[in-house]
Design a protein around this motif. Structure first.
Motif, PDB file in Angstrom:
ATOM      1  N   SER A 116       2.672   7.654  -7.200  1.00 51.29           N
ATOM      2  CA  SER A 116       2.222   8.823  -7.958  1.00 51.29           C
ATOM      3  C   SER A 116       3.232   9.971  -7.861  1.00 51.29           C
ATOM      4  O   SER A 116       3.191  10.904  -8.658  1.00 51.29           O
ATOM      5  CB  SER A 116       0.855   9.292  -7.460  1.00 51.29           C
ATOM      6  N   CYS A 117       4.156   9.905  -6.890  1.00 49.56           N
ATOM      7  CA  CYS A 117       5.188  10.945  -6.732  1.00 49.56           C
ATOM      8  C   CYS A 117       6.363  10.716  -7.676  1.00 49.56           C
ATOM      9  O   CYS A 117       7.065  11.650  -8.025  1.00 49.56           O
ATOM     10  CB  CYS A 117       5.714  10.950  -5.292  1.00 49.56           C
ATOM     11  N   GLY A 118       6.565   9.468  -8.052  1.00 50.18           N
ATOM     12  CA  GLY A 118       7.696   9.097  -8.887  1.00 50.18           C
ATOM     13  C   GLY A 118       8.096   7.666  -8.582  1.00 50.18           C
ATOM     14  O   GLY A 118       7.413   6.974  -7.832  1.00 50.18           O
ATOM     15  N   GLU A 119       9.212   7.240  -9.135  1.00 43.82           N
ATOM     16  CA  GLU A 119       9.648   5.856  -8.954  1.00 43.82           C
ATOM     17  C   GLU A 119      10.064   5.585  -7.507  1.00 43.82           C
ATOM     18  O   GLU A 119      10.931   6.247  -6.959  1.00 43.82           O
ATOM     19  CB  GLU A 119      10.817   5.540  -9.886  1.00 43.82           C
ATOM     20  N   VAL A 120       9.393   4.588  -6.908  1.00 41.34           N
ATOM     21  CA  VAL A 120       9.717   4.175  -5.546  1.00 41.34           C
ATOM     22  C   VAL A 120      10.732   3.036  -5.625  1.00 41.34           C
ATOM     23  O   VAL A 120      10.461   2.012  -6.230  1.00 41.34           O
ATOM     24  CB  VAL A 120       8.443   3.700  -4.790  1.00 41.34           C
ATOM     25  N   GLU A 121      11.902   3.249  -5.026  1.00 39.85           N
ATOM     26  CA  GLU A 121      12.921   2.193  -5.011  1.00 39.85           C
ATOM     27  C   GLU A 121      12.664   1.195  -3.892  1.00 39.85           C
ATOM     28  O   GLU A 121      12.892   0.008  -4.045  1.00 39.85           O
ATOM     29  CB  GLU A 121      14.315   2.806  -4.840  1.00 39.85           C
ATOM     30  N   ARG A 122      12.188   1.711  -2.746  1.00 44.58           N
ATOM     31  CA  ARG A 122      11.961   0.829  -1.602  1.00 44.58           C
ATOM     32  C   ARG A 122      10.951   1.457  -0.650  1.00 44.58           C
ATOM     33  O   ARG A 122      11.019   2.640  -0.374  1.00 44.58           O
ATOM     34  CB  ARG A 122      13.283   0.617  -0.868  1.00 44.58           C
ATOM     35  N   ALA A 123      10.035   0.627  -0.168  1.00 44.08           N
ATOM     36  CA  ALA A 123       9.095   1.042   0.878  1.00 44.08           C
ATOM     37  C   ALA A 123       9.327   0.081   2.041  1.00 44.08           C
ATOM     38  O   ALA A 123       9.144  -1.120   1.896  1.00 44.08           O
ATOM     39  CB  ALA A 123       7.660   0.948   0.373  1.00 44.08           C
ATOM     40  N   VAL A 180      10.392   5.545   2.924  1.00 44.41           N
ATOM     41  CA  VAL A 180      10.192   5.316   1.495  1.00 44.41           C
ATOM     42  C   VAL A 180      11.350   5.980   0.757  1.00 44.41           C
ATOM     43  O   VAL A 180      11.650   7.156   0.987  1.00 44.41           O
ATOM     44  CB  VAL A 180       8.844   5.901   1.009  1.00 44.41           C
ATOM     45  N   THR A 181      12.033   5.200  -0.094  1.00 39.31           N
ATOM     46  CA  THR A 181      13.177   5.699  -0.862  1.00 39.31           C
ATOM     47  C   THR A 181      12.763   5.856  -2.322  1.00 39.31           C
ATOM     48  O   THR A 181      12.172   4.945  -2.906  1.00 39.31           O
ATOM     49  CB  THR A 181      14.368   4.722  -0.760  1.00 39.31           C
ATOM     50  N   GLU A 223       0.831  -1.209   0.000  1.00 39.64           N
ATOM     51  CA  GLU A 223       0.000   0.000   0.000  1.00 39.64           C
ATOM     52  C   GLU A 223       0.867   1.262   0.000  1.00 39.64           C
ATOM     53  O   GLU A 223       0.542   2.238  -0.680  1.00 39.64           O
ATOM     54  CB  GLU A 223      -0.929   0.017   1.220  1.00 39.64           C
ATOM     55  N   LEU A 224       1.964   1.218   0.737  1.00 36.06           N
ATOM     56  CA  LEU A 224       2.892   2.353   0.761  1.00 36.06           C
ATOM     57  C   LEU A 224       3.464   2.607  -0.625  1.00 36.06           C
ATOM     58  O   LEU A 224       3.512   3.740  -1.092  1.00 36.06           O
ATOM     59  CB  LEU A 224       4.063   2.049   1.698  1.00 36.06           C
ATOM     60  N   GLN A 225       3.894   1.528  -1.265  1.00 37.11           N
ATOM     61  CA  GLN A 225       4.462   1.603  -2.615  1.00 37.11           C
ATOM     62  C   GLN A 225       3.440   2.250  -3.554  1.00 37.11           C
ATOM     63  O   GLN A 225       3.770   3.155  -4.320  1.00 37.11           O
ATOM     64  CB  GLN A 225       4.799   0.186  -3.083  1.00 37.11           C
ATOM     65  N   GLU A 226       2.202   1.796  -3.460  1.00 40.02           N
ATOM     66  CA  GLU A 226       1.126   2.312  -4.306  1.00 40.02           C
ATOM     67  C   GLU A 226       0.832   3.776  -3.995  1.00 40.02           C
ATOM     68  O   GLU A 226       0.670   4.596  -4.896  1.00 40.02           O
ATOM     69  CB  GLU A 226      -0.131   1.460  -4.065  1.00 40.02           C
ATOM     70  N   LEU A 227       0.774   4.107  -2.714  1.00 39.55           N
ATOM     71  CA  LEU A 227       0.462   5.466  -2.264  1.00 39.55           C
ATOM     72  C   LEU A 227       1.464   6.479  -2.809  1.00 39.55           C
ATOM     73  O   LEU A 227       1.095   7.557  -3.249  1.00 39.55           O
ATOM     74  CB  LEU A 227       0.453   5.504  -0.734  1.00 39.55           C
ATOM     75  N   PHE A 228       2.748   6.111  -2.799  1.00 42.44           N
ATOM     76  CA  PHE A 228       3.784   7.054  -3.196  1.00 42.44           C
ATOM     77  C   PHE A 228       4.239   6.911  -4.643  1.00 42.44           C
ATOM     78  O   PHE A 228       5.027   7.724  -5.117  1.00 42.44           O
ATOM     79  CB  PHE A 228       4.980   6.958  -2.245  1.00 42.44           C
TER      80      PHE A 228
END
Length: 85
Positions: A25-32, A49-50, A18-23
């Protein structure tokens, strides 16, 4: 320094997915990374979140105070943990 944010005041039911999905929209998530209690495995209500870019990091910081399941999220730039000698 990594493009990492601290996300606090998370509902205890939040998952890393859910964290990965939530963020995302900000850009590429490398790690949650959801922080959990070592003994019980339950969420402690915060995460890190990185992001791949500084722009994604800045976008995430703008979401400070946004609500998730009725809780206002606290989003700050992550601080390096001070090493104890």
């Amino acid at each position: 320094m990594e493009n990492k944010v601290y996300v606090g005041n998370l509902p205890y039911s939040t998952t890393e997915e859910e964290l990965q999905e939530l963020f995302s929209s900000c850009g590429e998530v490398e790690r949650a990374q959801l922080i959990t209690d070592r003994d019980t495995g339950r969420s402690k209500g915060f995460a890190f979140v990185t992001f791949a870019t500084k722009e994604a990091l800045d976008s995430a910081l703008e979401r400070n105070g946004e609500e998730l399941s009725g809780r206002a999220l606290r989003i700050n730039k992550a601080q390096e943990k001070q090493r104890r000698f």
